[in-house]
Design a protein around this motif. Structure first.
Motif, PDB file in Angstrom:
ATOM      1  N   ALA A 182       0.825  -1.209   0.000  1.00 40.11           N
ATOM      2  CA  ALA A 182       0.000   0.000   0.000  1.00 40.11           C
ATOM      3  C   ALA A 182       0.857   1.256   0.000  1.00 40.11           C
ATOM      4  O   ALA A 182       0.550   2.235  -0.695  1.00 40.11           O
ATOM      5  CB  ALA A 182      -0.918  -0.010   1.214  1.00 40.11           C
ATOM      6  N   GLU A 183       1.932   1.258   0.765  1.00 40.36           N
ATOM      7  CA  GLU A 183       2.819   2.420   0.795  1.00 40.36           C
ATOM      8  C   GLU A 183       3.461   2.655  -0.571  1.00 40.36           C
ATOM      9  O   GLU A 183       3.610   3.806  -1.012  1.00 40.36           O
ATOM     10  CB  GLU A 183       3.885   2.221   1.877  1.00 40.36           C
ATOM     11  CG  GLU A 183       3.336   2.290   3.296  1.00 40.36           C
ATOM     12  CD  GLU A 183       4.379   1.949   4.346  1.00 40.36           C
ATOM     13  OE1 GLU A 183       5.526   1.634   3.930  1.00 40.36           O
ATOM     14  OE2 GLU A 183       4.064   1.998   5.540  1.00 40.36           O
ATOM     15  N   GLU A 184       3.838   1.579  -1.252  1.00 39.27           N
ATOM     16  CA  GLU A 184       4.407   1.709  -2.595  1.00 39.27           C
ATOM     17  C   GLU A 184       3.370   2.262  -3.567  1.00 39.27           C
ATOM     18  O   GLU A 184       3.696   3.090  -4.431  1.00 39.27           O
ATOM     19  CB  GLU A 184       4.909   0.343  -3.079  1.00 39.27           C
ATOM     20  CG  GLU A 184       6.103  -0.189  -2.290  1.00 39.27           C
ATOM     21  CD  GLU A 184       6.469  -1.608  -2.687  1.00 39.27           C
ATOM     22  OE1 GLU A 184       5.767  -2.184  -3.559  1.00 39.27           O
ATOM     23  OE2 GLU A 184       7.453  -2.140  -2.133  1.00 39.27           O
ATOM     24  N   ARG A 185       2.136   1.828  -3.423  1.00 40.81           N
ATOM     25  CA  ARG A 185       1.069   2.302  -4.297  1.00 40.81           C
ATOM     26  C   ARG A 185       0.819   3.796  -4.106  1.00 40.81           C
ATOM     27  O   ARG A 185       0.660   4.548  -5.077  1.00 40.81           O
ATOM     28  CB  ARG A 185      -0.212   1.503  -4.029  1.00 40.81           C
ATOM     29  CG  ARG A 185      -1.446   1.991  -4.772  1.00 40.81           C
ATOM     30  CD  ARG A 185      -1.298   1.880  -6.269  1.00 40.81           C
ATOM     31  NE  ARG A 185      -2.525   2.290  -6.952  1.00 40.81           N
ATOM     32  CZ  ARG A 185      -2.580   2.642  -8.226  1.00 40.81           C
ATOM     33  NH1 ARG A 185      -1.487   2.632  -8.974  1.00 40.81           N
ATOM     34  NH2 ARG A 185      -3.734   3.001  -8.773  1.00 40.81           N
ATOM     35  N   VAL A 186       0.805   4.257  -2.864  1.00 38.39           N
ATOM     36  CA  VAL A 186       0.606   5.680  -2.579  1.00 38.39           C
ATOM     37  C   VAL A 186       1.760   6.489  -3.166  1.00 38.39           C
ATOM     38  O   VAL A 186       1.544   7.560  -3.750  1.00 38.39           O
ATOM     39  CB  VAL A 186       0.492   5.913  -1.062  1.00 38.39           C
ATOM     40  CG1 VAL A 186       0.552   7.403  -0.739  1.00 38.39           C
ATOM     41  CG2 VAL A 186      -0.808   5.333  -0.529  1.00 38.39           C
TER      42      VAL A 186
END
Length: 274
Positions: A182-186
């Motif tokens: 999720a952090e990579e996606r953001v």
């Protein structure tokens, strides 16, 4: 205990198809919602409830659009925000704290499940949930909510909603891996110019100790009907019990002192000596 599992719902790729909602109802054999249109736009179910464990929300955001005929303006749809909501399976779950029968328990996967054969319908969990997820059915009074397909997990299968999602908006897996993803996606969305992208419920330092089902949002949580700063509603129970215990001891001490000061005990002993 098995590795903690969870949901990561990326609303930026949700297309509002409701496949998750249908798959959840089919697998869990949930009854219909009465076919009553309770919301705006294509959001026909309105909210999570006893019979709706996945709810696809449609949020229409509009802005003034000039009309070609004059200088006036009309409201035009700027964008639709779509999000599939679900029980958060909190790390610090108030529903677990208040259940008097043990109907709610935490599974080996870290999820929170209601055992309907033990639930007595008291409703304590309904009022304790900071997200308003849990609801009682009118016909039997028992509380119901998402189980994250506990039966499927025990069989080595992913939950029905994640299996049915055609865009991978709903992702299921080990919670730590989902948080990294999720952090990579953001970060990618920010690089693409979508500065409003943010995570909701992923932090272990939030008011519920982090959610087992968290989200990537494209606007403020309130826009999606989510509380901005959820807090476990039973956080003050330990101190409340300590204060109550101290107060009870103080009252008991005062009663004993009052009787001793009045000579009631001494008088009764004198009466026996006669």
């Amino acid at each position: 205990m098995a590795e903690r599992m969870g949901f990561f719902t990326d609303t930026s790729v949700c297309i509002g198809c409701k496949a998750c909602q249908v798959a959840c109802k089919e697998w869990n054999q949930l009854p219909d919602d009465g076919f009553v249109f309770e919301a705006n736009s294509y959001d026909n179910t309105g909210a999570l409830g006893a019979n709706t464990w996945r709810h696809v929300a449609f949020i229409e955001q509009s802005r003034p659009v000039p009309l070609p005929s004059d200088d006036s303006a009309d409201e035009g749809v700027e964008r639709w925000l779509m999000s599939s909501d679900v029980c958060k399976h909190c790390t610090h779950a108030a529903c677990l704290d208040v259940c008097p029968t043990g109907a709610l328990f935490r599974t080996e996967f870290g999820t929170v499940v209601i055992q309907e054969d033990i639930c007595n319908g008291c409703g304590y969990c309904v009022s304790a949930c900071p997200y308003g997820v849990i609801e009682r059915r009118e016909d039997d009074g028992r509380a119901w909510k998402c189980t994250m397909c506990y039966d499927r997990q025990r069989g080595g299968l992913e939950p029905a909603c994640a299996k049915a999602c055609p865009t991978d908006s709903i992702q299921f897996g080990p919670l730590d891996e989902l948080r990294e993803r999720a952090e990579e996606r953001v970060a990618r969305l920010h690089a693409d110019g979508q500065a409003e992208a943010r995570l909701y419920g992923e932090s272990p330092d939030d008011g519920v100790g982090g959610a087992g089902a968290f989200f990537l949002l494209l606007d403020e949580p309130e826009v999606y009907g989510l509380p901005p700063d959820p807090v476990v509603t039973t956080r003050d129970l330990p101190s409340m019990w300590r204060w109550a215990g101290a107060a009870a001891l103080s009252v008991a001490g005062a009663v004993v002192a009052a009787f001793a000061g009045s000579g009631a005990f001494t008088g009764s002993r004198k009466g026996r000596r006669r």
